[in-house]
Write a protein that holds these residues in place. Structure first.
Motif, PDB file in Angstrom:
ATOM      1  N   SER A   1     -52.231 -54.024  62.776  1.00 29.57           N
ATOM      2  CA  SER A   1     -51.353 -53.854  61.620  1.00 29.57           C
ATOM      3  C   SER A   1     -51.645 -54.929  60.572  1.00 29.57           C
ATOM      4  N   LEU A   2     -51.195 -54.696  59.376  1.00 29.71           N
ATOM      5  CA  LEU A   2     -51.415 -55.653  58.292  1.00 29.71           C
ATOM      6  C   LEU A   2     -50.695 -56.966  58.577  1.00 29.71           C
ATOM      7  N   GLN A   3     -51.398 -58.059  58.324  1.00 32.13           N
ATOM      8  CA  GLN A   3     -50.816 -59.390  58.496  1.00 32.13           C
ATOM      9  C   GLN A   3     -50.613 -60.021  57.124  1.00 32.13           C
ATOM     10  N   GLN A   4     -49.454 -60.535  56.901  1.00 30.23           N
ATOM     11  CA  GLN A   4     -49.113 -61.069  55.591  1.00 30.23           C
ATOM     12  C   GLN A   4     -48.669 -62.525  55.705  1.00 30.23           C
ATOM     13  N   ASP A   5     -49.106 -63.328  54.733  1.00 29.71           N
ATOM     14  CA  ASP A   5     -48.602 -64.694  54.626  1.00 29.71           C
ATOM     15  C   ASP A   5     -48.108 -64.910  53.202  1.00 29.71           C
ATOM     16  N   LYS A   6     -47.865 -66.142  52.826  1.00 27.48           N
ATOM     17  CA  LYS A   6     -47.296 -66.420  51.499  1.00 27.48           C
ATOM     18  C   LYS A   6     -48.259 -66.086  50.359  1.00 27.48           C
ATOM     19  N   ASP A   7     -49.582 -66.050  50.681  1.00 27.60           N
ATOM     20  CA  ASP A   7     -50.582 -65.787  49.639  1.00 27.60           C
ATOM     21  C   ASP A   7     -50.952 -64.320  49.521  1.00 27.60           C
ATOM     22  N   GLY A   8     -50.597 -63.492  50.507  1.00 33.14           N
ATOM     23  CA  GLY A   8     -50.944 -62.080  50.447  1.00 33.14           C
ATOM     24  C   GLY A   8     -51.257 -61.525  51.823  1.00 33.14           C
ATOM     25  N   TYR A   9     -52.096 -60.486  51.849  1.00 24.53           N
ATOM     26  CA  TYR A   9     -52.446 -59.805  53.095  1.00 24.53           C
ATOM     27  C   TYR A   9     -53.789 -60.345  53.608  1.00 24.53           C
ATOM     28  N   ILE A  10     -53.793 -60.795  54.856  1.00 24.73           N
ATOM     29  CA  ILE A  10     -54.930 -61.515  55.433  1.00 24.73           C
ATOM     30  C   ILE A  10     -56.062 -60.550  55.787  1.00 24.73           C
TER      31      ILE A  10
ATOM     32  N   ASP B   1     -64.236 -68.276  54.979  1.00 26.00           N
ATOM     33  CA  ASP B   1     -63.083 -68.597  54.137  1.00 26.00           C
ATOM     34  C   ASP B   1     -62.846 -67.417  53.202  1.00 26.00           C
ATOM     35  N   GLN B   2     -61.720 -66.711  53.379  1.00 21.36           N
ATOM     36  CA  GLN B   2     -61.463 -65.507  52.604  1.00 21.36           C
ATOM     37  C   GLN B   2     -60.120 -65.570  51.892  1.00 21.36           C
ATOM     38  N   ILE B   3     -60.087 -64.888  50.752  1.00 19.08           N
ATOM     39  CA  ILE B   3     -58.885 -64.854  49.917  1.00 19.08           C
ATOM     40  C   ILE B   3     -58.033 -63.655  50.333  1.00 19.08           C
ATOM     41  N   PRO B   4     -56.773 -63.848  50.668  1.00 21.10           N
ATOM     42  CA  PRO B   4     -55.911 -62.707  51.031  1.00 21.10           C
ATOM     43  C   PRO B   4     -55.786 -61.713  49.876  1.00 21.10           C
ATOM     44  N   LEU B   5     -55.570 -60.451  50.246  1.00 20.15           N
ATOM     45  CA  LEU B   5     -55.380 -59.421  49.229  1.00 20.15           C
ATOM     46  C   LEU B   5     -53.993 -59.540  48.611  1.00 20.15           C
ATOM     47  N   SER B   6     -53.950 -59.417  47.304  1.00 22.40           N
ATOM     48  CA  SER B   6     -52.659 -59.419  46.613  1.00 22.40           C
ATOM     49  C   SER B   6     -52.034 -58.021  46.696  1.00 22.40           C
ATOM     50  N   GLU B   7     -50.802 -57.911  46.261  1.00 19.89           N
ATOM     51  CA  GLU B   7     -50.117 -56.614  46.242  1.00 19.89           C
ATOM     52  C   GLU B   7     -50.872 -55.617  45.361  1.00 19.89           C
ATOM     53  N   MET B   8     -51.403 -56.122  44.242  1.00 23.79           N
ATOM     54  CA  MET B   8     -52.157 -55.268  43.330  1.00 23.79           C
ATOM     55  C   MET B   8     -53.424 -54.733  43.989  1.00 23.79           C
ATOM     56  N   HIS B   9     -54.133 -55.626  44.709  1.00 25.41           N
ATOM     57  CA  HIS B   9     -55.357 -55.204  45.391  1.00 25.41           C
ATOM     58  C   HIS B   9     -55.039 -54.227  46.513  1.00 25.41           C
ATOM     59  N   LEU B  10     -53.961 -54.474  47.236  1.00 23.89           N
ATOM     60  CA  LEU B  10     -53.593 -53.580  48.327  1.00 23.89           C
ATOM     61  C   LEU B  10     -53.213 -52.203  47.800  1.00 23.89           C
ATOM     62  N   GLU B  11     -52.539 -52.154  46.663  1.00 18.17           N
ATOM     63  CA  GLU B  11     -52.175 -50.878  46.060  1.00 18.17           C
ATOM     64  C   GLU B  11     -53.419 -50.097  45.646  1.00 18.17           C
ATOM     65  N   GLU B  12     -54.401 -50.804  45.100  1.00 15.66           N
ATOM     66  CA  GLU B  12     -55.665 -50.152  44.729  1.00 15.66           C
ATOM     67  C   GLU B  12     -56.382 -49.624  45.967  1.00 15.66           C
TER      68      GLU B  12
END
Length: 224
Positions: free
Chosen positions: A141-150, A62-73
């Motif tokens: 490629s990056l996969q994205q859902d409503k919560d962030g990047y998987i 069970d993993q938390i998707p990356l947010s835009e902020m985390h992906l930018e970092e």
């Protein structure tokens, strides 16, 4: 093709049976995963891996998707050729918590669509001795859902065979019995004369050679 497919299935079955037989202990295992991407503290939660049975080896990830902020970092780390660091906190019925750190190249992790493989190395006693993260060559490629990047992860439980431990106590007892037998005269020394008294013969031979080398004239007269 059917025969090859059957052989692969048999090989997987043998590997599963061998892995189950390697473990002497069964119980639950939990691995809390954290990473360091713009966290208020050193690390922040990334997900969790749980196993109800170590022998069964079936895991729930069970993993938390990356947010835009985390992906930018992560992208900034990739540009600087930096490392993406992950911390794993392992707990089980017999272990309250053990910490392991592992790092991969941020660019490689990003280029493979946040896909990695998590390996937990375990002794037959059920103790986890290492956890490492590897980036798989998925070119995904990056996969994205409503919560962030998987984050796509696969978990593998690896078993480590312990090396044989030398029986030091038995060896010391054997030496003690041999010493006592020699003191009682029960063990005969069948070595040759040279093997017995070489420590006396060698110094005398060296002394004679040195004397001959330092007094060549006397050695020559003696030979006449």
């Amino acid at each position: 093709m059917k025969m090859d497919h059957l052989c692969i299935k048999l090989l997987c079955l043998v590997t599963f049976i061998h892995s189950s037989m390697c473990i002497d202990y069964d119980g639950w295992l939990n691995i809390k995963i954290e990473h360091s991407l713009r966290c208020n503290e050193a690390f922040c939660p990334r997900g969790n891996i749980s196993l109800r049975s170590i022998r069964a080896g079936t895991s729930i990830i069970d993993q938390i998707p990356l947010s835009e902020m985390h992906l930018e970092e992560l992208r900034n780390l990739a540009k600087a050729d930096g490392f993406y660091t992950v911390r794993a906190l392992v707990s089980s019925a017999d272990n309250k918590g053990t910490e392991f750190l592992s790092s991969v190249k941020a660019k490689t992790f990003l280029d493979n669509g946040l896909t990695d493989a998590i390996n937990a190395w375990m002794l037959p006693t059920g103790a986890v001795i290492a956890i490492n993260f590897q980036v798989t060559n998925s070119s995904q490629s990056l996969q994205q859902d409503k919560d962030g990047y998987i984050i796509n992860s696969k978990f593998y439980l690896r078993y480590v065979d312990q090396a044989p431990v030398p029986d030091t106590a038995s060896y010391i007892q054997k030496l003690e019995r041999e010493r006592e037998a020699r003191e009682r005269g029960e063990v005969k020394d069948n070595r040759s004369f040279l093997a017995k008294y070489w420590m006396y013969i060698v110094p005398i031979a060296i002394f004679v050679m040195i004397s001959g080398a330092t007094n060549p004239e006397q050695a020559g007269q003696a030979s006449r």
